[in-house]
Design an enzyme around this catalytic site. Structure first.
Site, mmCIF file in Angstrom:
data_model
loop_
_atom_site.group_PDB
_atom_site.id
_atom_site.type_symbol
_atom_site.label_atom_id
_atom_site.label_comp_id
_atom_site.label_asym_id
_atom_site.label_seq_id
_atom_site.Cartn_x
_atom_site.Cartn_y
_atom_site.Cartn_z
ATOM 1 N N SER A 49 62.497 47.847 -59.748
ATOM 2 C CA SER A 49 61.379 47.917 -60.551
ATOM 3 C C SER A 49 61.852 47.931 -61.986
ATOM 4 O O SER A 49 62.712 48.636 -62.248
ATOM 5 C CB SER A 49 60.536 49.086 -60.505
ATOM 6 O OG SER A 49 59.406 49.148 -61.255
ATOM 7 N N GLY A 50 61.478 47.045 -62.877
ATOM 8 C CA GLY A 50 61.710 47.017 -64.164
ATOM 9 C C GLY A 50 63.190 45.884 -64.490
ATOM 10 O O GLY A 50 63.603 46.213 -65.642
ATOM 11 N N THR A 60 59.213 39.872 -62.838
ATOM 12 C CA THR A 60 57.913 39.131 -63.174
ATOM 13 C C THR A 60 58.108 38.419 -64.551
ATOM 14 O O THR A 60 57.544 37.420 -64.685
ATOM 15 C CB THR A 60 56.844 40.388 -63.346
ATOM 16 O OG1 THR A 60 56.614 41.149 -62.255
ATOM 17 C CG2 THR A 60 55.512 39.793 -63.739
ATOM 18 N N ASN A 116 59.044 51.242 -65.634
ATOM 19 C CA ASN A 116 58.600 49.782 -66.398
ATOM 20 C C ASN A 116 57.184 50.349 -66.687
ATOM 21 O O ASN A 116 56.208 50.679 -65.946
ATOM 22 C CB ASN A 116 58.523 48.900 -65.201
ATOM 23 C CG ASN A 116 58.113 47.509 -65.465
ATOM 24 O OD1 ASN A 116 57.769 47.358 -67.040
ATOM 25 N ND2 ASN A 116 58.385 46.451 -64.917
ATOM 26 N N SER A 154 54.702 47.810 -64.698
ATOM 27 C CA SER A 154 55.191 47.725 -63.312
ATOM 28 C C SER A 154 54.140 46.817 -62.362
ATOM 29 O O SER A 154 52.981 47.403 -62.356
ATOM 30 C CB SER A 154 55.846 49.081 -62.986
ATOM 31 O OG SER A 154 56.083 48.877 -61.526
ATOM 32 N N SER A 155 54.717 45.835 -61.505
ATOM 33 C CA SER A 155 53.838 45.204 -60.771
ATOM 34 C C SER A 155 53.724 46.098 -59.518
ATOM 35 O O SER A 155 54.652 46.478 -58.776
ATOM 36 C CB SER A 155 54.227 43.958 -60.338
ATOM 37 O OG SER A 155 55.124 43.209 -61.326
ATOM 38 N N GLY A 163 62.121 45.118 -54.826
ATOM 39 C CA GLY A 163 63.372 45.173 -54.226
ATOM 40 C C GLY A 163 63.635 46.510 -53.506
ATOM 41 O O GLY A 163 62.695 47.221 -53.337
ATOM 42 N N GLU A 200 64.356 50.080 -52.499
ATOM 43 C CA GLU A 200 63.880 51.416 -53.189
ATOM 44 C C GLU A 200 64.444 52.465 -52.693
ATOM 45 O O GLU A 200 64.497 52.625 -51.305
ATOM 46 C CB GLU A 200 62.266 51.499 -53.341
ATOM 47 C CG GLU A 200 61.722 50.804 -54.606
ATOM 48 C CD GLU A 200 60.458 51.049 -54.659
ATOM 49 O OE1 GLU A 200 59.708 51.857 -53.979
ATOM 50 O OE2 GLU A 200 59.821 50.281 -55.518
HETATM 51 N N1 ADP Z 1 64.333 37.903 -69.879
HETATM 52 C C1 ADP Z 1 63.635 38.854 -70.699
HETATM 53 N N2 ADP Z 1 63.754 39.126 -71.575
HETATM 54 C C2 ADP Z 1 63.172 40.075 -72.731
HETATM 55 N N3 ADP Z 1 62.675 41.153 -72.052
HETATM 56 C C3 ADP Z 1 62.628 41.133 -70.561
HETATM 57 C C4 ADP Z 1 63.119 40.185 -69.825
HETATM 58 N N4 ADP Z 1 63.018 40.544 -68.613
HETATM 59 C C5 ADP Z 1 62.360 41.683 -68.563
HETATM 60 N N5 ADP Z 1 62.101 42.216 -69.870
HETATM 61 C C6 ADP Z 1 61.611 43.495 -70.131
HETATM 62 O O1 ADP Z 1 61.521 44.217 -69.075
HETATM 63 C C7 ADP Z 1 60.285 44.847 -68.778
HETATM 64 C C8 ADP Z 1 60.195 44.815 -67.465
HETATM 65 O O2 ADP Z 1 60.100 43.410 -66.835
HETATM 66 P P1 ADP Z 1 59.484 43.045 -65.645
HETATM 67 O O3 ADP Z 1 59.542 41.744 -65.071
HETATM 68 O O4 ADP Z 1 57.888 43.600 -65.671
HETATM 69 O O5 ADP Z 1 60.312 44.019 -64.261
HETATM 70 P P2 ADP Z 1 59.616 44.109 -62.903
HETATM 71 O O6 ADP Z 1 58.813 42.969 -62.493
HETATM 72 O O7 ADP Z 1 61.173 43.701 -62.062
HETATM 73 O O8 ADP Z 1 59.453 45.262 -62.499
HETATM 74 C C9 ADP Z 1 59.154 43.705 -69.523
HETATM 75 O O9 ADP Z 1 57.990 44.285 -69.883
HETATM 76 C C10 ADP Z 1 60.051 43.265 -70.804
HETATM 77 O O10 ADP Z 1 59.749 44.080 -71.705
HETATM 78 MG MG MG Z 2 57.041 42.999 -61.629
#
Ligand code: ADP
Ligand code: MG
Length: 1010
Positions: free
Chosen positions: A123-124, A128, A173, A176-177, A398, A400
């Site tokens: 997560s984070g 997404t 996050n 977070s989804s 992923g 956990e």
């Molecule tokens: N390629 C990127 N460039 C800039 N910031 C990013 C990038 N990927 C992730 N982030 C930052 O990290 C945070 C978490 O990413 P996210 O995709 O929501 O994580 P996940 O879906 O894996 O939990 C986003 O809100 C953003 O602030």
């Molecule tokens: Mg996500």
């Protein structure tokens, strides 16, 4: 900065070229398969770290993209970047999520096989964001027909809607989804996106009723309260204050600095409109009803029965849910028991705790099912019926591992086991197939097959889920502990299952009494058994479902269907539902060509620039990246289609440049033979070359970078030549055509010959670059020098004291020294000495005599000023005057007080030494044809001995000549007069000969500081 990204204009190419050899050390390799020490986890992490420090967040493991969350906006997602990756071969340009997107898209178009991109990570870690970038790439670069722009917008707008309802702020996050998502994007035969479909997995609906400290409920609740206009809130009976709602205060953080709920509300309502929503009011009613439900309180009534004590909330609740108030009240406080096969049912009152649980179960069910309904609505708006090809995007949780792991982690980790199984099967399969197809013998790779763990979880009748279901459904008393015992009875002895009771010795201490441990492919995880039964069971009582199926709300009627209550069959348990949906997902993925994006988060603090090694190591392990690399590296580090290989490296071989006309395989064979590849270093397959070691590729790549620069300039001249010939052709249209053709082809041949020669010279030069200058490397060294000097011009140090000169290539160390000396000379002589401007373009030489700096001079005797030819040699601590190999005079730098020169273009210099020093013979008058060079060298020597540059300077002479002896003599066109004071020359004056026009100079002292 990435090297390849740098090559823009011609001028920049030079810059890039010079940096390339050292760049690899700085920014690491862009594909882990090129790591020399590929089995070392430390080397792996170091490579990630180096790249991360340079903002290079993407790295490949073969075709897998590893992405490290930068936690800051990088300028790498512009339209121009998208264009750069469009249609470009995967390996020709730096790793990027766009490269994966583009490659997948092209594979879809050319191979006509459905594709999927699997994105995983903690997560984070950026999953997404990655999937959004892929969607953005497709919507910006794919062709689009007129009526499809609506679809494109819907595709993009589905994200904010799903995020509002399915994402929340967690400790890891801010967005977070809380559900797994698989999305199909459908493309028509022209490659235009024409539809989409989303599958959602396991929404974490416990969040609706409870949040851990520092976390929030789903975004939509806060968005509604912050952004909804007053009329809407009044209608829904809500106050604009999240603190008023029990379901929103558990985590004690209604506000998050990085989130603007008000703006997000606007985005979401707009997106709902784009998607074509018509039931907005209904939807908002449901969200509000969940908030009211949270505020429903229970108390004890007159007959000790549990009853609702919050009448207002209850009224709002029944109104918003569109159900009968009395029936709802009954259903929240009573349970209907139906004996098997009997029509009659009994109503039994609920205890206080049971009522609270029923209320929470209702909230979770209403929210969870509405979410699924929402996904279905989005699917309706994206639906396309007809033939299409598909790219699937899987953005799923992923592995956990927390301090405390429960049912949710169990499901998530089981899902990852399944994905790993798919990954191994597909990767190994495709590796093996690749070798076989190319006719290269496959060297078996050892890997861990995790099928044994998948079976442990999902096997019919005796797997973990089967046992859990049985325990949930069986008559009689069952609880989490009885479940644990059952597990021990059935799974005891399995190599991947351990409990406190089953373990012995040391292991026993690490597993709690109410825990079981699964040894996953990625590592061991302890799960607490508490809550497994409840979470697996559907806790929503039948009478509550009955009330909801009669709701006035269209949405709720679709979510709670009558058949569910009339059907006597037990509903599927949560684990079985999850298992079945995973099996479906595997089927979907199995028939597609997969690409992988592995996301890593560099720190837990969401901070840019911080790379926490321990945290990254943990993820590298749980993502199975080392195993991935090992499998990918087995045998050969690098493989490429002949065409791509030849296209890239053809400039390295005169036989293949500018074009190879024979068979591709022969071209590659000619090329590698010319490059001197040894037989054990490579293999030629049917359509691809396989290179065993990264080193081989690096050497080739380094040569290529230089080669491409030459090719670039050749291309430019070739184009110029072509244009000129075109012009000539038109002008000479009337001329004899055959003569013209002959001349043209001769010219072209000449041109080609010249180009091939240049390339050959260049490559040879590169190979000999570390040798002394010789005919083989002359051309190369000159080119290198030119490029370096051009770089230098752009990055000149600002002051003489600034020692941060760009590092020159080895062949240019000498040149750089000269440049430094030229700067010193400018500091001393600029605007001070007439002959200085003429000296500027002339290079200072290392020496005019021997190895040490030496220069011929004329020394004038102190008495009579007789001229004597001498050689002035400079050592590191003294200067000497030598005649016919005899040392005539030694001047220690420590004794040297100052140096004087005149402002005219004469070659005089006076080295001032104290006359009272017996060892020294007082001031020395010298004349030298290279006075500027000699003085500069001397100044540099003095400077090196610690006599600071700052202590040197010029002083124009205004000496009071009182009581001094005047000596005057003439040399060439100059009259020189000195005043002698106590045996040393204290004043001297130089004039041009009257015949050349009178011009008098002052004297200048260059102080040495002593
Ligand atoms: N390629 C990127 N460039 C800039 N910031 C990013 C990038 N990927 C992730 N982030 C930052 O990290 C945070 C978490 O990413 P996210 O995709 O929501 O994580 P996940 O879906 O894996 O939990 C986003 O809100 C953003 O602030
Ligand atoms: Mg996500």
């Amino acid at each position: 900065m990435n090297m390849e990204e740098e090559v823009g204009g011609e001028g920049r190419a030079h810059l890039v070229m010079e940096g390339t050899l050292t760049a690899r050390d700085r920014v690491g390799v862009q594909d882990f398969v090129l790591l020399e020490n590929y089995t070392s986890e430390a080397a792996f992490i170091e490579n990630l770290r180096r790249r991360f420090k340079e903002n290079l967040i993407y790295t490949y493991i073969g075709s897998v993209l590893v992405s490290v969350n930068p936690y800051k906006e990088l300028e790498i997602y512009s339209k121009a970047h998208m264009e750069r990756y469009r249609g470009v071969s995967f390996y020709e340009i730096s790793p990027h999520i766009y490269a994966v997107s583009d490659n997948t898209y092209r594979a879809l178009r050319t191979e006509r096989k459905d594709q999927c991109i699997l994105i995983s990570g903690e997560s984070g870690a950026g999953k997404t964001e990655a999937s959004k970038k892929i969607l953005q790439y497709y919507s910006a670069t794919c062709p689009i027909s007129d009526n499809m722009s609506t679809l494109r917008d819907r595709l993009l707008q589905s994200t904010p809607v799903l995020e509002a309802f399915g994402n929340a702020k967690t400790l890891r996050n801010d967005n977070s989804s809380r559900f797994g998502k698989y999305m199909d994007v459908q493309f028509d035969f022209r490659g235009a996106p024409i539809g989409g479909h989303i599958l959602n997995y396991l929404l974490e609906n416990t969040r609706v009723v409870h949040q851990n400290h520092g976390e929030r409920n789903f975004h939509i609740f806060y968005q509604l309260l912050e952004g909804g206009d007053q009329d809407l809130l009044s209608k829904l009976g809500l106050e604009r204050n999240a603190l008023k709602y029990h379901y929103l205060v558990k985590g004690c953080c209604p506000r998050v600095s990085s989130i603007n709920d008000k703006n997000d509300w606007r985005t979401v309502t707009k997106a709902l409109a784009v998607i074509g929503f018509r039931d907005e009011e209904d939807l908002f009613n449901i969200i509000a009803s969940v908030l009211h439900l949270g505020n429903i309180q229970f108390g004890e009534g007159q007959d000790e029965q549990t009853e609702i004590t919050t009448e207002t909330q209850h009224n709002y609740l029944s109104k918003l849910l569109g159900v009968d108030g009395v029936a709802l009240k009954d259903a929240l406080t009573h349970k209907k028991l139906t004996a098997k096969g009997e029509e009659v049912s009994m109503i039994s009152p609920l205890s206080f705790e049971q009522a609270v649980a029923a209320r929470d179960a209702l909230a979770k069910a209403v929210y969870g099912r509405t979410f699924t309904w929402l996904v279905a609505q989005i699917n309706k708006s994206l639906a396309f019926k007809g033939s299409s090809s598909v790219i699937g995007l899987l953005d799923i949780y992923g592995f956990e591992v927390f301090q405390h792991n429960s049912f949710e982690q169990f499901c998530i980790n089981y899902c990852n086991e399944k994905l790993q199984q798919l990954f191994i099967e597909l990767t190994l399969k495709s590796e093996q197939e690749d070798y076989e197809a190319e006719g290269i013998s496959w060297e078996p790779v050892k890997y861990f097959d995790n099928k044994i763990i998948c079976d442990l979880v999902e096997e019919k009748h005796k797997g973990f889920i089967a046992i859990l279901d049985e325990e949930c459904l069986r008559p009689g008393e069952s609880n989490d502990i009885s479940f644990l015992e059952k597990l021990e009875d059935t799974l005891g002895g399995h190599a991947h299952f351990v409990t406190h009771k089953l373990a012995n010795g040391k292991t026993r201490k690490t597993v709690g009494r109410e825990e079981f441990r699964l040894i996953h492919y990625a590592g061991e995880v302890n799960y607490s058994v508490s809550g497994f039964l409840d979470k697996n069971n559907d806790l929503l009582y039948r009478n509550l479902k009955e009330v909801l199926c009669q709701s006035d709300s269209q949405i709720l009627r679709e979510c709670f269907q009558r058949e569910e209550v009339t059907d006597q069959k037990r509903p599927e348990t949560a684990a079985t539902q999850f298992k079945n949906s995973l099996a479906k997902l595997m089927e979907i993925l199995m028939c597609k060509e997969p690409s992988y994006v592995r996301c890593i988060k560099p720190n837990d603090a969401k901070q840019p620039g911080r790379f926490d090694e321990a945290l990254v190591r943990h993820q590298v392990k749980y993502l199975g990246l080392m195993e991935n690399l090992r499998v990918r590296r087995a045998g050969f580090a690098y493989r490429r289609h002949y065409q791509a290989f030849l296209q890239r490296y053809k400039c390295l071989c005169p036989g293949t440049w500018p074009n190879w006309h024979g068979k591709l395989a022969d071209g590659v064979a000619t090329l590698v033979q010319h490059l001197g590849y040894k037989p054990e270093e490579y293999k030629l397959g049917k359509t691809k070359i396989f290179i065993r070691f990264p080193k081989t590729l690096f050497t080739t790549e380094d040569m290529m970078i230089f080669g491409s620069v030459v090719a670039l300039s050749l291309q430019t001249s070739w184009r110029g030549y072509r244009e000129r010939s075109k012009y000539q052709r038109i002008r000479n249209a009337g001329n004899d055509m055959s003569a013209w053709r002959g001349m043209k082809s001769r010219r072209r041949a000449r041109c080609r010959r010249h180009a091939a020669n240049v390339v050959r010279k260049f490559i040879k030069g590169f190979i000999y670059r570390h040798y002394e200058r010789c005919p083989e490397n002359e051309y190369f060294l000159d080119h290198q020098r030119f490029s370096f000097l051009m770089t230098l011009v752009r990055n000149m140090p600002k002051t003489v004291l600034d020692k941060s000169w760009p590092v020159p290539p080895p062949s240019l160390i000498e040149v750089l020294l000269t440049m430094e000396q030229k700067v010193v000379a400018s500091h001393i002589f600029k605007d001070q000495k007439e002959s200085y401007p003429h000296s500027v373009p002339r290079l200072f030489v290392a020496s005019r005599l021997s190895r040490q700096y030496g220069v011929p001079v004329t020394k004038y005797d102190r008495r009579g000023y007789k001229a004597r030819p001498r050689q002035l040699l400079l050592t590191s601590s003294f200067a000497v005057l030598v005649a016919e190999a005899k040392l005539k005079q030694r001047i220690d730098y420590t004794a040297l007080r100052s140096i004087s020169v005149s402002s005219l273009s004469d070659g005089f210099m006076v080295l001032h030494v104290p006359s009272e020093d017996n060892k020294q013979k007082s001031d020395v008058v010298l004349q030298c044809d290279h006075v500027i060079e000699a003085v500069t060298k001397l100044a540099c020597m003095l400077n090196r001995r610690g006599l600071g540059q700052g202590t040197m300077g010029f002083r124009s002479g205004d000496w009071d000549g009182h009581g001094k002896t005047l000596i005057m003599w003439s040399v060439n066109h100059f009259y020189v007069d000195f005043e002698v004071c106590f045996g040393s020359l204290s004043y001297w004056n130089i004039q041009l000969h009257p015949s050349l026009g009178f011009k008098q100079s002052g004297f200048y002292l260059i102080y040495t500081g002593t």
